[in-house]
Write a protein that holds these residues in place. Structure first.
Motif, PDB file in Angstrom:
ATOM      1  N   UNK A 191       0.833  -1.201   0.000  1.00  9.30           N
ATOM      2  CA  UNK A 191       0.000   0.000   0.000  1.00  9.30           C
ATOM      3  C   UNK A 191       0.866   1.248   0.000  1.00  9.30           C
ATOM      4  N   UNK A 192       0.218   2.390   0.025  1.00 12.22           N
ATOM      5  CA  UNK A 192       0.948   3.648   0.057  1.00 12.22           C
ATOM      6  C   UNK A 192       1.518   3.926   1.434  1.00 12.22           C
ATOM      7  N   UNK A 222       4.001  10.098  -4.120  1.00 10.13           N
ATOM      8  CA  UNK A 222       4.525  10.659  -5.366  1.00 10.13           C
ATOM      9  C   UNK A 222       4.329  12.169  -5.359  1.00 10.13           C
ATOM     10  N   UNK A 223       5.415  12.887  -5.498  1.00 10.64           N
ATOM     11  CA  UNK A 223       5.362  14.342  -5.380  1.00 10.64           C
ATOM     12  C   UNK A 223       6.032  15.029  -6.566  1.00 10.64           C
ATOM     13  N   UNK A 229       1.804  17.175  -4.010  1.00 16.86           N
ATOM     14  CA  UNK A 229       1.370  15.944  -4.648  1.00 16.86           C
ATOM     15  C   UNK A 229       1.339  16.091  -6.162  1.00 16.86           C
ATOM     16  N   UNK A 230       1.854  15.083  -6.837  1.00 10.39           N
ATOM     17  CA  UNK A 230       1.750  15.040  -8.291  1.00 10.39           C
ATOM     18  C   UNK A 230       0.416  14.415  -8.655  1.00 10.39           C
ATOM     19  N   UNK A 262      10.742  13.531 -14.109  1.00 10.05           N
ATOM     20  CA  UNK A 262      10.174  12.660 -15.139  1.00 10.05           C
ATOM     21  C   UNK A 262      10.838  11.285 -15.176  1.00 10.05           C
ATOM     22  N   UNK A 263      12.140  11.200 -14.958  1.00  7.14           N
ATOM     23  CA  UNK A 263      12.810   9.897 -14.980  1.00  7.14           C
ATOM     24  C   UNK A 263      12.342   9.044 -13.800  1.00  7.14           C
ATOM     25  N   UNK A 264      12.153   9.682 -12.667  1.00  7.46           N
ATOM     26  CA  UNK A 264      11.607   8.975 -11.496  1.00  7.46           C
ATOM     27  C   UNK A 264      10.237   8.390 -11.821  1.00  7.46           C
ATOM     28  N   UNK A 265       9.380   9.167 -12.477  1.00  4.54           N
ATOM     29  CA  UNK A 265       8.054   8.670 -12.845  1.00  4.54           C
ATOM     30  C   UNK A 265       8.139   7.539 -13.864  1.00  4.54           C
ATOM     31  N   UNK A 266       9.099   7.625 -14.786  1.00 12.27           N
ATOM     32  CA  UNK A 266       9.278   6.539 -15.751  1.00 12.27           C
ATOM     33  C   UNK A 266       9.611   5.231 -15.045  1.00 12.27           C
TER      34      UNK A 266
END
Length: 419
Positions: A191-192, A222-223, A229-230, A262-266
């Protein structure tokens, strides 16, 4: 050599907390582990934060483990306590409807075939017939009140007030883990990180009630780069339901990801190999203006949530708005979504190009609009406007939509009133 799933999760930045890491690794290595992640129906749709949990569940299943996806028909009637205050309780009928909608959403992220086929469960099935006495004896007995008061969210609410209903939520969620342990041998909950207190309470309940050791793992919040917050769009949360957030708007949210994140999100939201992500990062660093990483991120995540056809539609819409593709080829739903995201206002019939530019917000005055037309920087449906007083009624698409552009990068839309 195959990468251990725990190593992959860690390399992708998907582990915020875990119980005994070595013991978890050993159990994941020893054979298939049954694990679960839960979602409460507190809205008609899941959102971007829930997506991270679903993708984590998928990663574990791809590594050979068995997922249970819990939709909280009972916990959704109560609501997890929040820092901002008491939740409004939804009706049983509303929660039941949301359970079914969310069940349909979660089913696309895991496989229901094979030896480790997923199972969707509803905690209302084992709580609806539990009486108060049994609940207090079998579950409540194992929860020291002082430990419950120490939970951060509870402590933050004590002065303003917290209902016994929300205070007791942790007991219900913990009972879920105990029940799934007894029914299916579930030994890992994910979970989160905001659920860490609830998750570890379930671990402790199983230890006290069954004398067994089970595991817990949480993913980080995720921020954005500034710590906020993103996933917040102009309309609120980044919903997964296309009726609540269009696939085009969903796609655009990922396109707008910051270079520093963006790389973190990828790593976290796609199934691309880490080596490929590193290559994308290197290419993006060399050509930052092309937003290579953002475009790949948007395409990958939108395909996961809405399908590859919506990626193509979003890419085509983005190109068409800026004159690189034909507007007439866009379906009305896609064009309307794109213009809504860019800014769409209604104007009466007979509106001139100058007035439309002002109404759309692309310019702040009629004189600025006239100057834009005179200088050749105003476009109507990607055709350069030459007559300031020309009305836009003859240029409508799909019965009323008009795309306005100032220069190369500023786009907005107007909709000509039908009467």
């Amino acid at each position: 050599m195959t990468t251990h799933v725990l190593d992959d999760l860690e390399a992708r930045g998907l582990v915020a907390h875990s119980t005994d890491r070595d013991a978890l690794r050993a159990d994941l290595s020893a054979g298939p582990v049954t694990y679960y992640v839960g979602f409460d129906p507190t809205a008609p749709s899941l959102h971007m934060g829930n997506l991270l949990q679903l993708l984590t569940a998928r990663r574990l299943q791809l590594a050979g483990h068995r997922p249970l996806i819990l939709v909280g028909g009972s916990t959704g009637l109560i609501g997890d306590p929040r820092d901002v205050g008491e939740r409004t309780l939804n009706s049983r009928e509303t929660v039941a409807d949301w359970v079914e909608r969310i069940r349909g959403q979660v089913e696309r992220y895991v496989s229901f075939e094979g030896d480790n086929a997923a199972l969707v469960v509803n905690n209302l099935d084992w709580t609806k017939d539990v009486n108060v006495i049994d609940f207090l004896r079998d579950v409540g007995k194992h929860f020291p009140v002082n430990r419950m008061l120490d939970r951060q969210v509870v402590a933050s609410r004590l002065e303003a007030g917290i209902s016994y209903t929300e205070f007791s939520y942790v007991l219900l969620q913990s009972m879920d883990y105990l029940e799934l342990y007894r029914r299916y041998g579930t030994s890992l909950q994910t979970g989160g990180s905001d659920q860490w207190g609830n998750i570890t309470a379930g671990v402790e309940l199983i230890r006290r009630a069954e004398g067994a050791k089970v595991h817990a793992l949480s993913t980080p919040l995720i921020t954005k780069a500034d710590g906020t917050k993103f996933g917040k769009s102009t309309g609120g949360a980044l919903w997964l339901d296309p009726e609540m957030l269009s696939p085009y708007a969903f796609y655009q949210t990922w396109i707008q990801a910051e270079d520093s994140k963006v790389v973190e999100y990828l790593r976290q939201f796609t199934f691309l190999d880490l080596e490929e992500i590193d290559a994308i990062a290197a290419e993006s660093a060399e050509k930052p203006g092309l937003r290579i990483a953002q475009r790949r991120l948007a395409a990958e995540v939108t395909a996961l949530v809405h399908g590859p056809e919506e990626v193509r539609a979003a890419e085509q819409a983005s190109a068409a708005l800026f004159g690189r593709a034909e507007l007439v080829d866009l379906p009305e739903s896609t064009l309307r979504a794109a213009l809504t995201e860019a800014g769409l206002v209604e104007v009466p019939r007979g509106t001139s190009v100058v007035d439309a530019l002002v109404s759309s917000g692309l310019v702040d005055s009629k004189s600025a609009a006239r100057r834009a037309v005179t200088e050749g920087g105003a476009y109507v449906n990607n055709v350069r406007a030459e007559d300031q007083e020309a009305v836009i009624d003859d240029n409508v698409l799909h019965g009323g939509l008009v795309v306005l552009r100032r220069g190369k990068k500023s786009v907005a839309g107007v909709e000509v009133a039908s009467a």
